[in-house]
Design a protein around this motif. Structure first.
Motif, PDB file in Angstrom:
ATOM      1  N   ALA A 208       6.239   8.047   4.260  1.00 37.48           N
ATOM      2  CA  ALA A 208       5.440   6.641   4.083  1.00 37.48           C
ATOM      3  C   ALA A 208       3.829   6.900   4.283  1.00 37.48           C
ATOM      4  O   ALA A 208       3.029   6.140   3.655  1.00 37.48           O
ATOM      5  N   ALA A 209       3.643   7.752   4.910  1.00 42.35           N
ATOM      6  CA  ALA A 209       2.199   7.939   5.033  1.00 42.35           C
ATOM      7  C   ALA A 209       1.368   8.824   4.114  1.00 42.35           C
ATOM      8  O   ALA A 209       0.402   8.975   3.978  1.00 42.35           O
ATOM      9  N   SER A 210       2.272   8.827   2.742  1.00 40.22           N
ATOM     10  CA  SER A 210       1.649   9.329   1.793  1.00 40.22           C
ATOM     11  C   SER A 210       1.080   8.212   0.798  1.00 40.22           C
ATOM     12  O   SER A 210       0.674   8.476  -0.298  1.00 40.22           O
ATOM     13  N   VAL A 211       0.474   6.941   1.406  1.00 38.98           N
ATOM     14  CA  VAL A 211      -0.324   6.067   0.737  1.00 38.98           C
ATOM     15  C   VAL A 211      -1.610   6.311   0.073  1.00 38.98           C
ATOM     16  O   VAL A 211      -1.867   6.217  -0.920  1.00 38.98           O
ATOM     17  N   PRO A 212      -2.381   7.403   0.799  1.00 32.85           N
ATOM     18  CA  PRO A 212      -3.428   7.839   0.247  1.00 32.85           C
ATOM     19  C   PRO A 212      -3.424   8.516  -1.130  1.00 32.85           C
ATOM     20  O   PRO A 212      -3.886   8.780  -1.996  1.00 32.85           O
ATOM     21  N   VAL A 213      -2.056   9.224  -1.072  1.00 27.88           N
ATOM     22  CA  VAL A 213      -1.834   9.990  -2.157  1.00 27.88           C
ATOM     23  C   VAL A 213      -1.426   9.216  -3.507  1.00 27.88           C
ATOM     24  O   VAL A 213      -1.791   9.422  -4.495  1.00 27.88           O
ATOM     25  N   ALA A 214      -0.690   8.053  -2.994  1.00 26.72           N
ATOM     26  CA  ALA A 214      -0.809   7.157  -4.123  1.00 26.72           C
ATOM     27  C   ALA A 214      -1.828   6.519  -4.689  1.00 26.72           C
ATOM     28  O   ALA A 214      -1.959   6.199  -5.689  1.00 26.72           O
ATOM     29  N   GLN A 215      -2.803   6.207  -3.712  1.00 25.35           N
ATOM     30  CA  GLN A 215      -3.923   5.544  -3.991  1.00 25.35           C
ATOM     31  C   GLN A 215      -4.605   6.427  -4.796  1.00 25.35           C
ATOM     32  O   GLN A 215      -5.340   6.079  -6.081  1.00 25.35           O
ATOM     33  N   ALA A 216      -4.911   7.897  -4.572  1.00 24.69           N
ATOM     34  CA  ALA A 216      -5.356   8.940  -5.423  1.00 24.69           C
ATOM     35  C   ALA A 216      -4.938   9.004  -6.982  1.00 24.69           C
ATOM     36  O   ALA A 216      -5.491   9.003  -7.985  1.00 24.69           O
ATOM     37  N   ALA A 217      -3.435   9.062  -6.937  1.00 23.02           N
ATOM     38  CA  ALA A 217      -2.804   9.101  -8.325  1.00 23.02           C
ATOM     39  C   ALA A 217      -2.920   7.794  -9.059  1.00 23.02           C
ATOM     40  O   ALA A 217      -3.249   7.896 -10.467  1.00 23.02           O
TER      41      ALA A 217
ATOM     42  N   PRO B 282     -10.262  -0.504  -9.371  1.00 21.45           N
ATOM     43  CA  PRO B 282      -9.961  -1.548  -8.097  1.00 21.45           C
ATOM     44  C   PRO B 282      -8.575  -2.096  -8.174  1.00 21.45           C
ATOM     45  O   PRO B 282      -8.224  -2.410  -7.190  1.00 21.45           O
ATOM     46  N   ALA B 283      -8.196  -2.667  -9.231  1.00 24.03           N
ATOM     47  CA  ALA B 283      -6.913  -3.382  -9.484  1.00 24.03           C
ATOM     48  C   ALA B 283      -5.821  -2.377  -9.129  1.00 24.03           C
ATOM     49  O   ALA B 283      -4.882  -2.815  -8.574  1.00 24.03           O
ATOM     50  N   ALA B 284      -5.938  -1.073  -9.665  1.00 31.57           N
ATOM     51  CA  ALA B 284      -4.864  -0.176  -9.216  1.00 31.57           C
ATOM     52  C   ALA B 284      -4.886   0.107  -7.846  1.00 31.57           C
ATOM     53  O   ALA B 284      -3.757  -0.080  -7.122  1.00 31.57           O
ATOM     54  N   LEU B 285      -5.777   0.064  -7.070  1.00 28.76           N
ATOM     55  CA  LEU B 285      -5.883   0.479  -5.805  1.00 28.76           C
ATOM     56  C   LEU B 285      -5.432  -0.938  -4.995  1.00 28.76           C
ATOM     57  O   LEU B 285      -4.614  -0.750  -3.872  1.00 28.76           O
ATOM     58  N   ALA B 286      -5.655  -2.059  -5.432  1.00 27.65           N
ATOM     59  CA  ALA B 286      -5.165  -3.201  -4.766  1.00 27.65           C
ATOM     60  C   ALA B 286      -3.749  -3.583  -5.013  1.00 27.65           C
ATOM     61  O   ALA B 286      -2.878  -3.759  -3.983  1.00 27.65           O
ATOM     62  N   ARG B 287      -3.035  -2.797  -5.968  1.00 28.54           N
ATOM     63  CA  ARG B 287      -1.868  -2.933  -6.070  1.00 28.54           C
ATOM     64  C   ARG B 287      -0.728  -2.166  -5.088  1.00 28.54           C
ATOM     65  O   ARG B 287       0.071  -2.357  -4.660  1.00 28.54           O
ATOM     66  N   VAL B 288      -1.476  -0.744  -4.988  1.00 31.31           N
ATOM     67  CA  VAL B 288      -1.002   0.162  -4.068  1.00 31.31           C
ATOM     68  C   VAL B 288      -1.022  -0.475  -2.759  1.00 31.31           C
ATOM     69  O   VAL B 288       0.054  -0.269  -2.145  1.00 31.31           O
ATOM     70  N   ALA B 289      -2.024  -1.117  -2.176  1.00 33.78           N
ATOM     71  CA  ALA B 289      -2.293  -1.483  -0.970  1.00 33.78           C
ATOM     72  C   ALA B 289      -1.223  -2.812  -0.936  1.00 33.78           C
ATOM     73  O   ALA B 289      -0.456  -2.890   0.200  1.00 33.78           O
ATOM     74  N   ALA B 290      -1.177  -3.546  -1.760  1.00 35.76           N
ATOM     75  CA  ALA B 290      -0.502  -4.670  -1.836  1.00 35.76           C
ATOM     76  C   ALA B 290       0.989  -4.373  -1.653  1.00 35.76           C
ATOM     77  O   ALA B 290       1.695  -4.971  -0.818  1.00 35.76           O
TER      78      ALA B 290
END
Length: 109
Positions: A27-36, A47-55
């Motif tokens: 679950a700590a792979s959120v930064p990897v998902a943000q980079a992807a 910005p919208a893609a990063l917001a979706r990952v965070a949300a």
């Protein structure tokens, strides 16, 4: 997904703790998902893609326990003994995660 299956099938508390540790590590792979996410979209859409990952990662923390309670009640209404209901919740969560991964994999074809 595999961690949830491990939890559902674990024979002891120590096995559950180990599987939960593995779930937390992945679950700590959120930064990897943000980079992807930023690599898969245009700079204007980043910005919208990063917001979706965070949300999505935060929504899981908020919605997950409520979904688990509803699933435990639904599984209980099917006649599953109380001792096995939590295992059923983790199996359903695994199936859902596998489905999401399948949809994501097909969207990149």
């Amino acid at each position: 997904t595999l961690g949830n299956v491990g939890i559902a099938m674990s024979p002891s508390v120590s096995a559950i703790v180990l599987c939960r540790f593995l779930n937390g590590a992945f679950a700590a792979s959120v930064p990897v998902a943000q980079a992807a996410a930023t690599e898969l979209v245009t700079p204007a859409q980043a910005p919208a893609a990063l917001a979706r990952v965070a949300a999505s990662s935060q929504m899981a923390v908020v919605v997950g326990p409520s979904c688990a309670a509803v699933l435990m009640t639904a599984i209980g209404s099917l006649g599953v003994p109380p001792a096995l209901r939590l295992r059923g919740v983790f199996l359903v969560a695994s199936a859902f995660a596998a489905g999401v991964l399948g949809v994501l994999a097909r969207s990149f074809d």
